[in-house]
Structures are given as structure tokens and as C-alpha cells.
Motif scaffolding. Structure first.
Motif, PDB file in Angstrom:
ATOM      1  N   PHE A 165       0.725  -1.312   0.001  1.00 15.68           N
ATOM      2  CA  PHE A 165      -0.007  -0.031  -0.001  1.00 15.68           C
ATOM      3  C   PHE A 165       1.011   1.190  -0.050  1.00 15.68           C
ATOM      4  N   ILE A 166       0.858   1.960  -1.047  1.00 13.06           N
ATOM      5  CA  ILE A 166       1.260   3.522  -1.058  1.00 13.06           C
ATOM      6  C   ILE A 166       0.168   4.306  -1.181  1.00 13.06           C
ATOM      7  N   SER A 167      -0.010   5.185  -0.229  1.00  9.37           N
ATOM      8  CA  SER A 167      -1.146   6.094  -0.200  1.00  9.37           C
ATOM      9  C   SER A 167      -0.852   7.497  -0.768  1.00  9.37           C
ATOM     10  N   VAL A 168      -1.551   7.923  -1.673  1.00 12.27           N
ATOM     11  CA  VAL A 168      -1.566   9.432  -2.119  1.00 12.27           C
ATOM     12  C   VAL A 168      -2.686  10.189  -1.390  1.00 12.27           C
ATOM     13  N   VAL A 169      -2.237  11.019  -0.413  1.00  7.79           N
ATOM     14  CA  VAL A 169      -2.860  11.732   0.726  1.00  7.79           C
ATOM     15  C   VAL A 169      -2.795  13.123   0.430  1.00  7.79           C
ATOM     16  N   GLY A 170      -3.613  13.912   1.009  1.00  2.55           N
ATOM     17  CA  GLY A 170      -3.578  15.354   1.069  1.00  2.55           C
ATOM     18  C   GLY A 170      -4.721  16.106   1.095  1.00  2.55           C
ATOM     19  N   PRO A 171      -4.829  17.301   1.310  1.00  2.00           N
ATOM     20  CA  PRO A 171      -6.022  18.140   1.135  1.00  2.00           C
ATOM     21  C   PRO A 171      -6.880  18.132  -0.083  1.00  2.00           C
ATOM     22  N   VAL A 216      -4.880   3.419   5.907  1.00  2.00           N
ATOM     23  CA  VAL A 216      -3.586   4.186   6.507  1.00  2.00           C
ATOM     24  C   VAL A 216      -2.649   3.346   7.532  1.00  2.00           C
ATOM     25  N   GLN A 217      -3.461   2.262   8.226  1.00  2.05           N
ATOM     26  CA  GLN A 217      -2.755   1.487   9.194  1.00  2.05           C
ATOM     27  C   GLN A 217      -1.905   0.507   8.492  1.00  2.05           C
ATOM     28  N   ARG A 218      -2.143   0.111   7.066  1.00  2.00           N
ATOM     29  CA  ARG A 218      -1.667  -0.932   6.321  1.00  2.00           C
ATOM     30  C   ARG A 218      -0.407  -0.117   5.336  1.00  2.00           C
ATOM     31  N   THR A 219      -0.490   1.010   5.293  1.00  3.90           N
ATOM     32  CA  THR A 219       0.380   1.701   4.424  1.00  3.90           C
ATOM     33  C   THR A 219       1.953   1.619   4.593  1.00  3.90           C
ATOM     34  N   SER A 220       2.634   1.301   3.689  1.00  2.00           N
ATOM     35  CA  SER A 220       4.144   1.330   3.807  1.00  2.00           C
ATOM     36  C   SER A 220       4.751   2.795   3.503  1.00  2.00           C
ATOM     37  N   ALA A 221       4.084   3.540   2.576  1.00  2.00           N
ATOM     38  CA  ALA A 221       4.699   4.649   2.181  1.00  2.00           C
ATOM     39  C   ALA A 221       3.590   5.658   2.003  1.00  2.00           C
ATOM     40  N   PHE A 222       3.801   6.825   2.224  1.00  2.00           N
ATOM     41  CA  PHE A 222       2.609   7.906   1.799  1.00  2.00           C
ATOM     42  C   PHE A 222       3.231   8.930   0.886  1.00  2.00           C
ATOM     43  N   LEU A 223       2.607   9.274  -0.067  1.00  2.00           N
ATOM     44  CA  LEU A 223       2.951  10.396  -0.833  1.00  2.00           C
ATOM     45  C   LEU A 223       1.735  11.467  -0.460  1.00  2.00           C
ATOM     46  N   LEU A 224       2.506  12.478   0.311  1.00  2.00           N
ATOM     47  CA  LEU A 224       1.574  13.499   0.798  1.00  2.00           C
ATOM     48  C   LEU A 224       1.736  14.907  -0.068  1.00  2.00           C
ATOM     49  N   SER A 283      12.594   3.343  15.948  1.00  2.00           N
ATOM     50  CA  SER A 283      13.073   2.552  14.916  1.00  2.00           C
ATOM     51  C   SER A 283      12.773   2.839  13.536  1.00  2.00           C
ATOM     52  N   ARG A 284      13.679   3.292  12.641  1.00  2.00           N
ATOM     53  CA  ARG A 284      13.736   3.799  11.431  1.00  2.00           C
ATOM     54  C   ARG A 284      12.977   2.541  10.541  1.00  2.00           C
ATOM     55  N   ASP A 285      13.123   1.218  10.723  1.00  2.00           N
ATOM     56  CA  ASP A 285      12.467   0.421   9.930  1.00  2.00           C
ATOM     57  C   ASP A 285      10.895   0.310  10.243  1.00  2.00           C
ATOM     58  N   LEU A 286      10.515   0.542  11.462  1.00  2.00           N
ATOM     59  CA  LEU A 286       9.060   0.462  11.682  1.00  2.00           C
ATOM     60  C   LEU A 286       8.388   1.646  11.363  1.00  2.00           C
ATOM     61  N   THR A 287       8.753   2.679  10.885  1.00  2.00           N
ATOM     62  CA  THR A 287       8.213   3.786  10.534  1.00  2.00           C
ATOM     63  C   THR A 287       7.654   3.867   8.892  1.00  2.00           C
ATOM     64  N   PRO A 288       6.727   4.465   8.453  1.00  2.00           N
ATOM     65  CA  PRO A 288       6.312   4.632   7.221  1.00  2.00           C
ATOM     66  C   PRO A 288       7.544   5.638   6.343  1.00  2.00           C
ATOM     67  N   ALA A 291       9.525   6.148  -2.805  1.00  2.00           N
ATOM     68  CA  ALA A 291       8.881   5.430  -1.796  1.00  2.00           C
ATOM     69  C   ALA A 291       9.105   3.751  -1.748  1.00  2.00           C
ATOM     70  N   ILE A 292       9.135   3.341  -3.202  1.00  2.00           N
ATOM     71  CA  ILE A 292       9.286   1.693  -3.168  1.00  2.00           C
ATOM     72  C   ILE A 292      10.762   1.597  -2.713  1.00  2.00           C
ATOM     73  N   GLN A 293      11.920   2.135  -3.024  1.00  2.00           N
ATOM     74  CA  GLN A 293      13.078   1.679  -2.533  1.00  2.00           C
ATOM     75  C   GLN A 293      13.189   1.885  -0.955  1.00  2.00           C
ATOM     76  N   ASN A 294      12.163   2.952  -0.252  1.00  2.00           N
ATOM     77  CA  ASN A 294      12.509   3.110   1.189  1.00  2.00           C
ATOM     78  C   ASN A 294      11.258   2.472   1.943  1.00  2.00           C
ATOM     79  N   SER A 295      10.851   1.854   1.450  1.00  2.00           N
ATOM     80  CA  SER A 295       9.611   1.040   2.411  1.00  2.00           C
ATOM     81  C   SER A 295       9.559  -0.547   1.927  1.00  2.00           C
TER      82      SER A 295
END
Length: 302
Positions: free
Chosen positions: A55-61, A167-175, A212-217, A298-302
């Protein structure tokens, strides 16, 4: 219930995968998950691949350009760009691409995404990253969230079950943030991003996981419509530091993996008014810049 009815009910549940978004049990007769309104075709598409969805979520206002960004991103992935190649998995994944590309070719932007979650368009795209010696393949799954739905969920958590579960399952967010709005109304956009960052932290229970860096999106901040804001296009990191200092500080303390980008989908556009005083921005031609880079990061860092 008769034996025949019971047998038919059992058949409906047999081999029906749980919802890919919230794990609720579904039947073969369902069109949507009753819990979160995720389309059953998304769940079937992912389960048939036998691969863990990414899951890579595109979020924003609202009006940040999420629909246009996602649609053109999929269009570019299909053609291959920046060592990324995408293959849509299912006809439903092409609906958003078709909507966006057709609108831009007609020199207009697509209609806003409706607030009802069962009307959101989804995509499932198998993306291959060949930038490294060993190719990486991910099942890119994303909905086209409505900006108003995100804003409502931030104010009243639980209103949109689909938002919270994804959001709970998202590995990376594009804000995504409208660069002109950030430049002209920085405090408002900054505080919205703060609320969104806090919501992500709460939904993923980051405070309980430590630092832990590895546990944050991974979080990519993307300043969209940079064709109308040269400052964001020239130096997005400095632009964020100057105009969204609160969220910049929040990212540094809560999202160790974050990066800042600028993007635009048109080469030029203009504001036109009609006979009754209505104003709308009209795109003149498609000329994407910086669209692929946030996803690649996002793909390389999640």
C-alpha cells in the motif's frame, strides 16, 4: 434455514478471500466489503497474485491534485519511466488512468473525487524496479482518496473506515500539497499536514514502536502544480522549510524516512473566467515533471 440454503451460503464463503484492506470476511457474492467499502474486485485481484500488497497511499487536502497525479503516474508506469515499469492488474485499474488522460487531452482537469468511498477508483499495478542489480517487484495498491473524506476523517476518526484501515497498512505515503496554496496560505497547509502526520502516527501506533527507522512509514512530501510556483520547483526542501516549518520539524522527529519533491503534470496552464464570473484553471498541454521520482523513492524506502 434449509439444508440447501445452508449449502449455498457455505459455497459463497468457500475460497472467498478476506478483504485486502481490513481482513473482514467476504463472500463470492459481495461487490464491496461491508466493513470498509473496499471493492471486492481489488481483493480478488490481489489474492490471485499470491503476493503481499504494497500500500502506497496518495494523501493530501482537497484540490491538491491527487486524482491527476495518480492517473498520470499510472499512465507513465505503463510506458516505463525512470527504471520503473508497471502493468495494471485488472481493467478497473485503468479507469482512473483513462479518466485523467482523457480530461487532460480535452484541456480540462477531471472532476473531483466524490466523498462516498464506494465511488472511489482504485488501482492495482505490478511495478518492477530495475534500478538496482537485483530487480524489485511490488504490488502497488492505492485508492484515489477524496480530499474532503480525508479532512473529515482527521476531524472525526472512524467516519471513513476505508481511510483508517488503509492508513494502518500503508508502507509509504505520498503527501501532496498544492505549492501555490502553500506559498499563499502556508500556515493553513502546514497545520493540515501536521494533523495528517499525527493521524498517521496514531493509526500506526508509532509512539509504541519507539524510534526504529525500519518500523516507521516512508513519507514523501510532494509539492504539486509546481509549474505555477517556481520557488517550489527550484528547491522543494527549502520551500518546505520556509513555508511549512511545523511539519518539517514533525517529520524530522517522527518520520526518519522522509523526502521532499516537487511535481507538475502540465507544461503551462491559465485561469479562465466564464460569463457568470466563474474561474477555472485550464491545462494547455501535458508535460509531466517529477511525477515518477516520489514513487521510485517510496518503493526503495519502504
Amino acid at each position: 434455514m434449509s439444508k440447501e440454503e445452508g449449502y449455498n451460503t457455505a459455497l459463497c464463503y468457500q475460497d472467498a478471500p478476506p478483504c485486502v484492506c481490513c481482513d473482514a470476511q467476504m463472500t463470492s457474492m459481495d461487490d464491496y466489503c461491508e466493513e470498509c467499502q473496499t471493492p471486492a474486485e481489488i481483493t480478488r485481484s490481489v489474492s490471485q497474485r499470491h503476493a503481499k500488497p504494497h500500500f502506497i497511499s496518495v494523501v493530501g487536502p482537497s484540490n491538491a491534485g491527487k486524482t491527476v497525479y495518480l492517473g498520470l503516474l499510472l499512465d507513465m508506469l505503463c510506458g516505463g519511466a525512470k527504471n520503473l515499469k508497471g502493468v495494471p492488474n485488472g481493467a478497473f485499474s485503468i479507469k482512473l488512468q483513462e479518466q485523467v488522460v482523457s480530461a487532460l487531452e480535452e484541456r480540462r482537469f477531471p472532476e473531483k473525487t466524490p466523498n462516498e468511498s464506494d465511488l472511489w477508483k482504485w488501482l492495482h499495478c505490478v511495478v518492477t524496479d530495475s534500478s538496482q542489480r537485483k530487480e524489485k517487484q511490488v504490488d502497488f495498491v492505492a485508492p484515489d482518496f477524496a480530499g474532503e473524506a480525508i479532512a473529515t476523517e482527521l476531524e472525526q476518526p472512524g467516519t471513513y473506515a476505508a481511510v483508517s484501515h488503509i492508513v494502518q497498512r500503508t508502507s509509504a505515503f505520498l503527501l501532496l500539497c498544492d505549492s501555490a496554496e502553500v506559498r499563499d496560505n502556508g500556515a493553513r497547509e502546514d497545520l493540515f499536514a501536521m494533523k495528517l502526520g499525527s493521524y498517521i502516527s496514531q493509526q500506526q501506533s508509532l509512539s509504541e514502536l519507539g524510534k526504529s527507522r525500519d518500523l516507521t512509514p516512508a513519507v514523501a512530501i510532494v509539492f504539486t502544480k509546481s509549474d505555477t510556483c517556481p520557488e517550489a520547483a527550484a528547491d522543494p526542501h527549502r520551500f518546505m522549510t520556509n513555508n511549512m516549518p511545523r511539519f518539517m520539524d514533525y517529520c524530522q522527529h517522527n518520520f526518519p524516512r522522509h523526502a521532499v519533491f516537487s511535481a507538475s503534470v502540465v507544461g503551462s496552464s491559465a485561469l479562465l473566467s466564464n460569463d457568470v464570473g466563474g474561474v477555472a484553471r485550464v491545462p494547455f498541454h501535458i508535460q509531466p515533471r517529477g511525477v515518477i521520482e516520489p514513487l521510485h523513492w517510496a518503493i526503495q524506502n519502504s
